[in-house]
Design an enzyme around this catalytic site. Structure first.
Site, PDB file in Angstrom:
ATOM      1  N   ASN A  24       0.861  -1.182   0.000  1.00  0.00           N
ATOM      2  CA  ASN A  24       0.000   0.000   0.000  1.00  0.00           C
ATOM      3  C   ASN A  24       0.894   1.227   0.000  1.00  0.00           C
ATOM      4  OD1 ASN A  24      -1.784   2.067   0.470  1.00  0.00           O
ATOM      5  ND2 ASN A  24      -2.375   1.408   2.538  1.00  0.00           N
ATOM      6  N   LYS A  49       0.097   4.264  -0.211  1.00  0.00           N
ATOM      7  CA  LYS A  49      -0.547   5.448   0.396  1.00  0.00           C
ATOM      8  C   LYS A  49      -0.336   6.651  -0.538  1.00  0.00           C
ATOM      9  CE  LYS A  49      -0.078   3.240   4.814  1.00  0.00           C
ATOM     10  NZ  LYS A  49       0.041   3.334   6.268  1.00  0.00           N
ATOM     11  N   HIS A  73      -9.434   1.271   5.201  1.00  0.00           N
ATOM     12  CA  HIS A  73      -8.128   1.458   5.840  1.00  0.00           C
ATOM     13  C   HIS A  73      -8.298   2.415   7.028  1.00  0.00           C
ATOM     14  CE1 HIS A  73      -3.986   2.574   6.554  1.00  0.00           C
ATOM     15  NE2 HIS A  73      -3.648   1.479   5.908  1.00  0.00           N
ATOM     16  N   GLU A 129      -6.660   4.825   7.977  1.00  0.00           N
ATOM     17  CA  GLU A 129      -6.457   6.241   7.656  1.00  0.00           C
ATOM     18  C   GLU A 129      -7.708   6.841   7.007  1.00  0.00           C
ATOM     19  OE1 GLU A 129      -2.771   5.552   5.585  1.00  0.00           O
ATOM     20  OE2 GLU A 129      -1.865   4.995   7.508  1.00  0.00           O
ATOM     21  N   GLU A 142      -5.032  -4.761  10.599  1.00  0.00           N
ATOM     22  CA  GLU A 142      -4.005  -3.733  10.762  1.00  0.00           C
ATOM     23  C   GLU A 142      -4.239  -2.986  12.070  1.00  0.00           C
ATOM     24  OE1 GLU A 142      -2.087  -2.647   6.749  1.00  0.00           O
ATOM     25  OE2 GLU A 142      -3.710  -1.248   7.129  1.00  0.00           O
ATOM     26  N   GLY A 200       2.896   2.413  10.770  1.00  0.00           N
ATOM     27  CA  GLY A 200       3.841   3.519  10.640  1.00  0.00           C
ATOM     28  C   GLY A 200       4.588   3.848  11.924  1.00  0.00           C
ATOM     29  N   SER A 210       3.819  -1.983  10.151  1.00  0.00           N
ATOM     30  CA  SER A 210       5.280  -2.001  10.344  1.00  0.00           C
ATOM     31  C   SER A 210       5.927  -3.323   9.951  1.00  0.00           C
ATOM     32  CB  SER A 210       5.635  -1.640  11.796  1.00  0.00           C
ATOM     33  OG  SER A 210       5.260  -0.303  12.070  1.00  0.00           O
TER      34      SER A 210
END
Ligand code: 13P
Length: 262
Positions: free
Chosen positions: A12, A14, A104, A106, A174, A180, A220
């Protein structure tokens, strides 16, 4: 009957890399794997570039017969019409996208996407022949308050509400606290939640769907952690963020079978 699931390593990107940088990365990743005599077919590779890169990635993959699948990072719940800025699943499918990431964290956090919208987007993906990669995961506060599985389980139940038993889907666990942050979940932690998610698939779509559906871990993931994760029975691959932007590192993740003993 045991069903074997082809491992899926997904990148991904992003909001990183313009279309020229995207072409360079796909080429470099392809050459790196070729140089390493990577056996294509043992692991499926899927790339998720920004919308504006997809056409370039598709043209390159098609022209050079590169064995990577690709998809988008989001889609509209609607098929067409007055929805400024949105992208229809019909367009993605026309671009030969196989997958689309949905829900996701985010998107859930910065775009206020709740379970209802995520479920509507899953339906939109299925209407257009796209495989939804349904993302679920808990924040650190939720982990402390409810434990690891509660939030991902309830998010997945909501997303699968109207999904037919024979639908082709991928689920990605996730944990938000691992995205991250450099703080990867332990293999045992990830396995526990992935097993709980597989149980939700069994409950919602039946045992056959649970046996064939791939459940990924994301957060990560690096070449140093992938082998341990992939040894777990309910982890069928990874959704990789930062490390998927580096050709050598992502290639090493894809080639985890060469270092499973590590
Ligand atoms: P990182 O691998 O950068 O933690 O991102 C994970 C992710 O969000 C993939 O969708």
């Amino acid at each position: 009957m045991a069903v074997s699931r082809t491992p899926l390593i997904a990148g991904n990107w992003k909001m990183n890399l313009d279309h020229l940088q995207a072409v360079a990365l796909v080429q470099k990743l392809h050459w790196t794997l070729k140089d390493a005599d990577h056996e294509t077919g043992s692991v499926e590779v899927a790339l998720f570039p920004p919308f504006t890169d997809i056409r370039s990635v598709q043209t390159l993959i098609d022209a050079d017969k590169i064995p990577f699948a690709f998809g988008a990072q989001d889609l509209s719940a609607h098929d067409s019409g007055a929805y400024t800025g949105e992208v229809s699943g019909a367009f993605l499918s026309k671009l030969q996208c196989r997958y689309v990431i949905i829900g996701h964290s985010e998107r859930r956090e910065y775009h206020a996407e709740g379970d209802d919208l995520v479920a509507a987007k899953v339906q939109a993906a299925l209407r257009h022949g796209l495989v939804p990669v349904i993302c679920v995961g808990e924040t650190l506060e939720q982990l402390e308050e409810f434990g690891a599985s509660a939030v991902p389980v309830s998010q997945l139940k909501a997303a699968l509400a109207d999904v037919p038993a024979d639908a082709d889907i991928v689920v990605a666990y996730e944990p938000v606290w691992a995205i991250g942050t450099g703080k990867v979940a332990t293999s045992a932690q990830a396995q526990e939640v992935c097993a709980a998610l597989r149980a939700v698939i069994a409950e919602s779509l039946g045992d056959e769907a649970a046996a064939r559906t791939r459940v990924l871990y994301g957060g990560s993931v690096k070449s140093s952690s992938i082998a341990g994760l992939m040894r777990e029975p309910d982890i069928d691959g990874a959704l990789v963020g930062g490390a998927s932007l580096l050709a050598d590192e992502f290639a090493a993740i894809i080639r985890y079978q060469k270092h499973v003993g590590v």
